[in-house]
Design a protein around this motif. Structure first.
Motif, PDB file in Angstrom:
ATOM      1  N   LEU A   1       4.293 -18.083-100.444  1.00  0.00           N
ATOM      2  CA  LEU A   1       2.892 -17.398-100.770  1.00  0.00           C
ATOM      3  C   LEU A   1       2.657 -17.422-102.324  1.00  0.00           C
ATOM      4  CD1 LEU A   1       0.386 -15.945 -99.817  1.00  0.00           C
ATOM      5  CD2 LEU A   1       1.587 -13.901-100.224  1.00  0.00           C
ATOM      6  N   GLU A   2       1.999 -17.809-102.641  1.00  0.00           N
ATOM      7  CA  GLU A   2       1.451 -17.795-104.253  1.00  0.00           C
ATOM      8  C   GLU A   2       0.878 -16.517-104.222  1.00  0.00           C
ATOM      9  OE1 GLU A   2       1.766 -19.885-106.795  1.00  0.00           O
ATOM     10  OE2 GLU A   2       2.447 -21.716-105.693  1.00  0.00           O
ATOM     11  N   VAL A   3       1.310 -15.734-105.362  1.00  0.00           N
ATOM     12  CA  VAL A   3       0.792 -14.440-105.870  1.00  0.00           C
ATOM     13  C   VAL A   3       0.639 -14.626-107.421  1.00  0.00           C
ATOM     14  CG1 VAL A   3       1.380 -13.158-103.888  1.00  0.00           C
ATOM     15  CG2 VAL A   3       2.949 -13.324-106.118  1.00  0.00           C
ATOM     16  N   PRO A   4      -0.067 -13.748-107.826  1.00  0.00           N
ATOM     17  CA  PRO A   4      -0.107 -13.895-109.555  1.00  0.00           C
ATOM     18  C   PRO A   4       1.056 -13.780-110.019  1.00  0.00           C
ATOM     19  CG  PRO A   4      -1.777 -12.244-108.523  1.00  0.00           C
ATOM     20  CD  PRO A   4      -1.018 -12.813-107.470  1.00  0.00           C
ATOM     21  N   GLY A   5       1.730 -14.767-110.834  1.00  0.00           N
ATOM     22  CA  GLY A   5       2.561 -14.873-111.828  1.00  0.00           C
ATOM     23  C   GLY A   5       4.031 -15.074-110.747  1.00  0.00           C
ATOM     24  N   ALA A   6       3.819 -15.429-109.468  1.00  0.00           N
ATOM     25  CA  ALA A   6       5.223 -15.752-108.742  1.00  0.00           C
ATOM     26  C   ALA A   6       4.746 -16.342-107.442  1.00  0.00           C
ATOM     27  CB  ALA A   6       5.939 -14.354-108.401  1.00  0.00           C
ATOM     28  N   ARG A   7       6.082 -16.854-106.584  1.00  0.00           N
ATOM     29  CA  ARG A   7       5.719 -17.375-105.544  1.00  0.00           C
ATOM     30  C   ARG A   7       6.760 -16.724-104.572  1.00  0.00           C
ATOM     31  NH1 ARG A   7       4.633 -19.768-109.574  1.00  0.00           N
ATOM     32  NH2 ARG A   7       6.828 -19.612-110.408  1.00  0.00           N
ATOM     33  N   LEU A   8       6.465 -16.068-103.424  1.00  0.00           N
ATOM     34  CA  LEU A   8       7.265 -15.254-102.642  1.00  0.00           C
ATOM     35  C   LEU A   8       7.765 -15.953-101.305  1.00  0.00           C
ATOM     36  CD1 LEU A   8       4.972 -11.820-102.635  1.00  0.00           C
ATOM     37  CD2 LEU A   8       6.859 -12.618-104.144  1.00  0.00           C
ATOM     38  N   HIS A   9       9.073 -16.194-101.452  1.00  0.00           N
ATOM     39  CA  HIS A   9       9.723 -16.849-100.185  1.00  0.00           C
ATOM     40  C   HIS A   9       9.750 -15.793 -99.127  1.00  0.00           C
ATOM     41  CE1 HIS A   9      13.571 -19.172 -98.981  1.00  0.00           C
ATOM     42  NE2 HIS A   9      12.270 -19.955 -98.446  1.00  0.00           N
ATOM     43  N   HIS A  10       9.555 -16.117 -97.927  1.00  0.00           N
ATOM     44  CA  HIS A  10       9.635 -15.221 -96.884  1.00  0.00           C
ATOM     45  C   HIS A  10       9.704 -15.807 -95.580  1.00  0.00           C
ATOM     46  CE1 HIS A  10       5.302 -16.204 -96.933  1.00  0.00           C
ATOM     47  NE2 HIS A  10       5.395 -15.729 -95.944  1.00  0.00           N
ATOM     48  N   PHE A  11      10.410 -14.768 -94.656  1.00  0.00           N
ATOM     49  CA  PHE A  11      10.533 -15.244 -93.419  1.00  0.00           C
ATOM     50  C   PHE A  11      10.135 -14.485 -92.078  1.00  0.00           C
ATOM     51  CE2 PHE A  11      13.742 -16.491 -96.488  1.00  0.00           C
ATOM     52  CZ  PHE A  11      14.196 -17.656 -96.119  1.00  0.00           C
TER      53      PHE A  11
ATOM     54  N   ALA B   1       5.434  -3.818-105.381  1.00  0.00           N
ATOM     55  CA  ALA B   1       4.605  -3.099-104.232  1.00  0.00           C
ATOM     56  C   ALA B   1       3.245  -4.045-103.938  1.00  0.00           C
ATOM     57  CB  ALA B   1       4.088  -1.768-104.571  1.00  0.00           C
ATOM     58  N   ASP B   2       2.731  -4.438-105.035  1.00  0.00           N
ATOM     59  CA  ASP B   2       1.555  -5.363-104.939  1.00  0.00           C
ATOM     60  C   ASP B   2       1.783  -6.670-104.505  1.00  0.00           C
ATOM     61  OD1 ASP B   2       0.178  -3.129-106.006  1.00  0.00           O
ATOM     62  OD2 ASP B   2      -0.342  -3.944-107.921  1.00  0.00           O
ATOM     63  N   ASP B   3       2.991  -7.194-104.600  1.00  0.00           N
ATOM     64  CA  ASP B   3       3.520  -8.490-104.118  1.00  0.00           C
ATOM     65  C   ASP B   3       3.617  -8.346-102.713  1.00  0.00           C
ATOM     66  OD1 ASP B   3       3.631  -9.731-106.396  1.00  0.00           O
ATOM     67  OD2 ASP B   3       5.843  -9.609-106.562  1.00  0.00           O
TER      68      ASP B   3
ATOM     69  N   ARG C   1      12.644 -10.749-103.083  1.00  0.00           N
ATOM     70  CA  ARG C   1      11.563 -10.153-104.005  1.00  0.00           C
ATOM     71  C   ARG C   1      11.489 -11.166-105.425  1.00  0.00           C
ATOM     72  NH1 ARG C   1      15.357  -6.003-104.196  1.00  0.00           N
ATOM     73  NH2 ARG C   1      15.932  -6.398-106.131  1.00  0.00           N
ATOM     74  N   ARG C   2      10.304 -10.990-105.922  1.00  0.00           N
ATOM     75  CA  ARG C   2      10.107 -11.440-107.097  1.00  0.00           C
ATOM     76  C   ARG C   2      11.203 -11.741-108.108  1.00  0.00           C
ATOM     77  NH1 ARG C   2       4.887 -11.680-110.930  1.00  0.00           N
ATOM     78  NH2 ARG C   2       3.872 -11.018-109.234  1.00  0.00           N
ATOM     79  N   GLY C   3      11.294 -13.043-108.589  1.00  0.00           N
ATOM     80  CA  GLY C   3      12.563 -13.475-109.267  1.00  0.00           C
ATOM     81  C   GLY C   3      13.970 -13.639-108.497  1.00  0.00           C
ATOM     82  N   LEU C   4      14.171 -13.446-107.359  1.00  0.00           N
ATOM     83  CA  LEU C   4      15.218 -13.597-106.647  1.00  0.00           C
ATOM     84  C   LEU C   4      15.058 -14.740-105.849  1.00  0.00           C
ATOM     85  CD1 LEU C   4      16.030  -9.874-105.095  1.00  0.00           C
ATOM     86  CD2 LEU C   4      16.507 -10.865-107.482  1.00  0.00           C
TER      87      LEU C   4
ATOM     88  N   ASP D   1       7.016 -16.664-112.918  1.00  0.00           N
ATOM     89  CA  ASP D   1       6.648 -16.887-114.309  1.00  0.00           C
ATOM     90  C   ASP D   1       6.479 -15.465-115.141  1.00  0.00           C
ATOM     91  OD1 ASP D   1       6.098 -19.633-113.527  1.00  0.00           O
ATOM     92  OD2 ASP D   1       4.145 -18.981-112.884  1.00  0.00           O
ATOM     93  N   ALA D   2       6.613 -14.404-114.445  1.00  0.00           N
ATOM     94  CA  ALA D   2       6.491 -13.053-115.063  1.00  0.00           C
ATOM     95  C   ALA D   2       7.477 -12.194-114.378  1.00  0.00           C
ATOM     96  CB  ALA D   2       5.092 -12.713-115.080  1.00  0.00           C
ATOM     97  N   PRO D   3       8.635 -12.066-114.829  1.00  0.00           N
ATOM     98  CA  PRO D   3       9.465 -10.854-114.102  1.00  0.00           C
ATOM     99  C   PRO D   3       8.708  -9.438-113.665  1.00  0.00           C
ATOM    100  CG  PRO D   3      10.710 -12.057-115.486  1.00  0.00           C
ATOM    101  CD  PRO D   3       9.209 -12.500-116.126  1.00  0.00           C
TER     102      PRO D   3
END
Length: 272
Positions: free
Chosen positions: A6-16, A74-76, A55-58, A64-66
């Motif tokens: 999922l694209e979120v502001p500043g990151a892409r969240l890999h999830h299952f 929490a917002d992610d 989590r963002r960055g993992l 692009d923004a840790p």
């Protein structure tokens, strides 16, 4: 099991997403990505639709923004939840994951039906001498990382949390370090540890939240300060601190026992 990004502001969240039933989110602690909660998720997927994520960055959740605040995490998760359900979710968060779960509960209360916060480091609740010790534990981890590197800093974490990876269920072998382990630990030590150390939980918002909040603590970790944080959080909220098997990292070391206890807490707490 369905795997997505999922694209979120500043990151892409890999999830299952796996299983079926009410939605249950699992948020690991430390440097734990989605694989850290795999064994626990597998134990629960027969009764719940289980959402796990990096989590963002993992690992797969590139950024692009840790995250420099718990609120960002929490917002992610709020954005991720919105793609999976329109109903309030069950949330289990442990250690740093518990802190994220509590922040989600105050920032996005309509998305949370019940949260189990296992030994979340709500250090502001500790008496001053113990709060000083907790803050120094984090500062020592940060300084050790800067001067000596990842491995010595992780050993310090393991020491003050009294982590014993040999205290595990016999059919749950120790995880082999993956290719992302060092990078994930770097995120924990460079970004998340200072974030945890400086974070303040809005206790008033937490107490007035419509969500059912269940502090939890390990039966074998009563001697460490995160366990006391859980007990003090329960006292603040006027609820019982629920005992869980094992120590601080039992969700990875004892996933079967943790799943059994989590089922009990979710069922009894939500129906009470």
């Amino acid at each position: 099991m369905k795997e997505s990004v999922l694209e979120v502001p500043g990151a892409r969240l890999h999830h299952f997403v796996r299983g079926s039933g009410p939605l249950l989110v699992l948020i690991g602690g430390g440097k734990g990505d989605a694989t850290a909660t795999d064994a626990l998720a597998d134990q629960l997927a027969d009764s719940y639709t289980v959402l796990t994520y990096d989590r963002r960055g993992l690992s797969g959740s590139t950024t692009d923004a840790p995250a420099l605040t718990v609120a960002t995490h929490a917002d992610d998760l709020s954005l991720l939840l919105a793609t999976v359900t329109t109903e309030p979710a069950y949330v289990y968060g442990t250690s740093f994951g518990g802190l994220i779960a509590l922040e989600l509960t105050t920032r996005h209360p309509d998305q949370v039906g019940l949260v189990v916060a296992h030994e979340a480091p709500v250090t502001q609740l500790l008496p001053a001498p113990e709060r000083t010790v907790a803050n120094q534990d984090f500062r020592t981890a940060e300084e050790t990382f800067r001067t000596e590197g990842v491995a010595p800093a992780l050993r310090w974490y393991a020491k003050f949390l009294d982590l014993d990876p040999t205290d595990r269920e016999p059919d749950n072998p120790q995880r082999t370090p993956g290719p992302d382990d060092v990078a994930n630990a770097t995120v924990l030590l460079a970004h998340d540890t200072p974030t945890i150390r400086t974070h303040t939980v809005d206790l008033s918002d937490l107490k007035s939240s419509p969500a059912h909040i269940v502090p939890a603590a390990g039966e074998d970790s009563t001697h460490i300060w995160p366990n006391k944080c859980a007990r003090l959080l329960a006292l603040h909220l006027g609820v019982r601190c629920q005992p869980f098997p094992g120590g601080h990292n039992a969700y990875t070391y004892r996933p079967r026992a943790t799943a059994t206890r989590l089922r009990q807490v979710l069922t009894r707490s939500y129906s009470s």
